[in-house]
Scaffold this active site. Structure first.
Site, PDB file in Angstrom:
ATOM      1  N   TYR A 291     -11.576  -0.744   0.771  1.00  0.00           N
ATOM      2  CA  TYR A 291     -11.277  -0.715   2.395  1.00  0.00           C
ATOM      3  C   TYR A 291      -9.822  -0.077   2.610  1.00  0.00           C
ATOM      4  O   TYR A 291      -9.771   0.582   3.617  1.00  0.00           O
ATOM      5  CB  TYR A 291     -11.452  -1.793   3.129  1.00  0.00           C
ATOM      6  CG  TYR A 291     -10.179  -2.586   3.547  1.00  0.00           C
ATOM      7  CD1 TYR A 291      -9.403  -3.600   2.758  1.00  0.00           C
ATOM      8  CD2 TYR A 291      -9.649  -2.392   4.977  1.00  0.00           C
ATOM      9  CE1 TYR A 291      -8.558  -4.193   3.047  1.00  0.00           C
ATOM     10  CE2 TYR A 291      -8.541  -3.098   5.255  1.00  0.00           C
ATOM     11  CZ  TYR A 291      -7.819  -3.816   4.513  1.00  0.00           C
ATOM     12  OH  TYR A 291      -6.941  -4.635   4.551  1.00  0.00           O
ATOM     13  N   ARG A 292      -9.136   0.073   1.508  1.00  0.00           N
ATOM     14  CA  ARG A 292      -7.556   0.464   1.691  1.00  0.00           C
ATOM     15  C   ARG A 292      -7.058   0.278   0.317  1.00  0.00           C
ATOM     16  O   ARG A 292      -7.227  -0.471  -0.581  1.00  0.00           O
ATOM     17  CB  ARG A 292      -7.007  -0.829   2.633  1.00  0.00           C
ATOM     18  CG  ARG A 292      -5.694  -0.325   3.188  1.00  0.00           C
ATOM     19  CD  ARG A 292      -5.244  -1.550   4.084  1.00  0.00           C
ATOM     20  NE  ARG A 292      -3.721  -1.371   4.556  1.00  0.00           N
ATOM     21  CZ  ARG A 292      -3.336  -2.208   5.485  1.00  0.00           C
ATOM     22  NH1 ARG A 292      -4.065  -3.622   5.601  1.00  0.00           N
ATOM     23  NH2 ARG A 292      -2.212  -2.058   5.975  1.00  0.00           N
TER      24      ARG A 292
ATOM     25  N   TYR B  90       0.950  -1.213  -0.161  1.00  0.00           N
ATOM     26  CA  TYR B  90       0.107  -0.119   0.064  1.00  0.00           C
ATOM     27  C   TYR B  90       0.842   1.099  -0.037  1.00  0.00           C
ATOM     28  O   TYR B  90       0.462   2.319   0.099  1.00  0.00           O
ATOM     29  CB  TYR B  90      -1.043   0.161   1.186  1.00  0.00           C
ATOM     30  CG  TYR B  90      -1.822  -1.044   1.302  1.00  0.00           C
ATOM     31  CD1 TYR B  90      -2.974  -1.061   0.329  1.00  0.00           C
ATOM     32  CD2 TYR B  90      -1.802  -2.258   2.247  1.00  0.00           C
ATOM     33  CE1 TYR B  90      -3.983  -2.122   0.345  1.00  0.00           C
ATOM     34  CE2 TYR B  90      -2.629  -3.420   2.191  1.00  0.00           C
ATOM     35  CZ  TYR B  90      -3.931  -3.206   1.209  1.00  0.00           C
ATOM     36  OH  TYR B  90      -4.925  -4.236   0.988  1.00  0.00           O
TER      37      TYR B  90
END
Ligand code: ADP
Length: 515
Positions: free
Chosen positions: A461-462, A83
């Site tokens: 969600y991310r 991420y």
């Protein structure tokens, strides 16, 4: 910002934290680059790093940042791999590294919680529990080397009954951009003993506001820990057919809903399983996604399913056996399913495999095995939509990803982590980071998927730094009213826009106006 002012700010940081705690120039920021960047990692390069050791230093650093308008990107241990790692969203931000604030403030065995600072890793907490023979288990994320604070704030998850980390968080201490320290919930009251027991406190509750946001810097966080059970049973089900996904999800939902299956349950595709124990070349060496005949050979030779379901049962043996019998019976209606379990095991006996160890609260790094799948310098970025625990949604999402992934030359390395009311659908686009074309394709694939899923009413969600604006823009009810509210809060709490600009698509007003 102008160079002379930047140098003045750095000098001021040095007087606060010391010469050695400010890293700048000569590749100092290299370790803070995204190791899995889907493209040029320097797009998200920090200008400097400041390491603080306590809240007094932190407050003074914020004072300097406010004075000079220096954007700071807070990380706890910076292991947010797939991420963005420790890299900032806004190039040139100064990474505020909190890993030196690493005290375990309290472990309360009676009430089942820990209170930790940002630099405490899952390994640190695990070792402390072991060293003091405390009868509590933590819940590690898939890669167990990061921090409790960083992972919980990103709403990470694991595979024990305490696998929803954000839901298990209770009580925070936060430093606001102006240097003020706030305690949430019962911590707002001097002398109160229930800070880590009762989340709400009195009036509005704010803990969730500091998750995946840029409204404050969390300096302490309470996390509930699971009472160590008497024993456990690892269950591993293999499903023979690609079309079984719908029945698996439909069978699983009621069992999660009524808590017969206590842990988060993980449904893994064949490739996700295979990537842990083999390389792609063994099955197929051409471009594009692995063709059907090679998939069949792979699953047969590895003895895995097209879909594989993992979960763990906990408690006294009689209860565990009773749960197992109910679950087995329900899943036995799926044709050709192979339902296996490990023998009931005393909680003090550790399982061998990494995934299994995560299910009994032992941090490990087996999740990184996937990096060898495609060869070269393995990297991955993750596409992480939320999925209702309904067979038809799971199948729809799976097909949407599989088709686009194949179009860009990626295998469907994916799966669902199932809680009682929602599932995280995680797809990893695995690429060789030394191959610019593969990295570019991974990035294009992610953009396409976020757009396609948004159009279908599915949100993330991310997400990786590179897609934060795009992912946030999918949340468009009432012409993006939620984002407008976030921007108002940002302006009120951080008028100079010094905290993590761009985090989760939230930009300070002054940056937006400048752009
Ligand atoms: P990990 O625990 O995996 O090492 P990181 O330290 O990379 O996690 O943190 C993940 C993300 O969470 C960061 O990019 C940052 O946006 C946010 N974050 C981490 N620590 C804090 C903190 N103490 N306060 C506010 N946000 C934080």
């Amino acid at each position: 910002m102008p160079e002379p002012e930047f140098q003045q700010a750095l000098a001021a940081f040095r007087t606060i934290v010391g010469q050695n705690a400010v890293l700048v120039g000569d590749g100092a920021a290299e370790p803070y680059l995204d190791p899995f960047a889907p493209g040029d990692a320097h797009t998200y390069e920090a200008s400097a790093i400041v390491m603080v050791s306590n809240v007094e230093q932190l407050r003074a650093v914020l004072g300097v940042a406010n004075r000079f308008g220096v954007p700071l990107w807070s990380v706890s241990t910076g292991r947010n791999f797939a991420y963005g790692g420790a890299a900032p969203r806004l190039k040139g931000s100064v990474v505020l590294d909190l890993q030196r604030m690493n005290r375990i403030i309290e472990i309360n065995e009676t009430l089942g919680y820990a209170l930790v600072e940002p630099g405490v890793s899952y390994y640190d907490l695990y070792q402390a529990l072991q060293a003091r023979s405390i009868g509590l288990w933590l819940d590690p994320p898939a890669a167990g080397w990061g921090s409790v604070v960083g992972n919980t704030l990103e709403r990470g998850f694991g595979t024990t009954p305490y696998g929803d980390h954000a839901a298990m968080q209770c009580g925070m201490e936060v430093m606001l951009a102006n240097g003020e320290i706030v305690r949430t919930g019962m911590g707002a009251m001097n002398g109160n003993q229930d800070w880590q027991g009762f989340k709400a406190g009195f009036g509005p509750s704010y803990d969730a506001m500091f998750m995946q946001s840029n409204f404050g810097i969390v300096t302490k966080l309470g996390i509930w820990l699971m009472p160590k059970p008497e024993g456990y049973m690892l269950c591993n089900y293999k499903f023979r057919h690609d079309a079984d996904l719908e029945s698996i999800v439909e069978t699983l939902r009621p069992l999660k809903f009524d808590d017969t299956i206590q842990s988060n349950a993980v449904i893994e595709s064949a490739v996700r399983w295979a990537a842990g124990v083999s390389t792609r070349k063994q099955w197929h060496d051409g471009p594009g996604a692995i063709p059907e005949p090679a998939m069949e050979t792979m699953t047969r030779k590895l003895g895995i399913g097209r879909w594989n379901l993992r979960f763990c049962l906990y408690g006294p043996q009689a209860l565990v056996n009773a749960r197992r019998d109910v679950i087995h019976q329900r899943f036995s209606s799926i044709a050709d399913a192979e339902l296996t379990e490990s023998p009931y095991t005393h909680a003090n006996v550790e399982p061998k495999g990494g995934g299994d160890r995560s299910q009994v609260g032992i941090p490990n790094l087996d999740a990184f095995n996937l990096l060898n799948w495609r060869g070269g310098s393995g990297a991955h970025i993750d596409f992480s939509p939320v999925c209702a625990p309904l067979g038809r949604d799971a199948v729809r999402q799976y097909r949407m990803i599989r088709e686009q992934a194949a179009h860009y030359g990626f295998d469907y390395y994916g799966g669902f982590t199932a809680g009682p009311r929602s599932m995280h659908h995680i797809f990893a686009a695995i690429f060789n980071r030394d191959d610019p074309a593969q990295a570019r394709d991974a990035s294009e694939l992610l953009k396409t998927l976020i757009n396609d899923f948004g159009a279908a009413g599915y949100g993330q969600y991310r997400t990786h730094l590179a897609f934060m604006d795009l992912a946030a823009s999918q949340y468009d009810f009432n012409a993006h009213a939620l984002m407008r509210m976030s921007e108002s809060i940002k302006e009120a709490l951080d008028p100079n826009g010094i905290l993590s600009p761009g985090k989760q698509g939230i930009w300070p007003k002054k940056t937006k106006e400048r752009d």
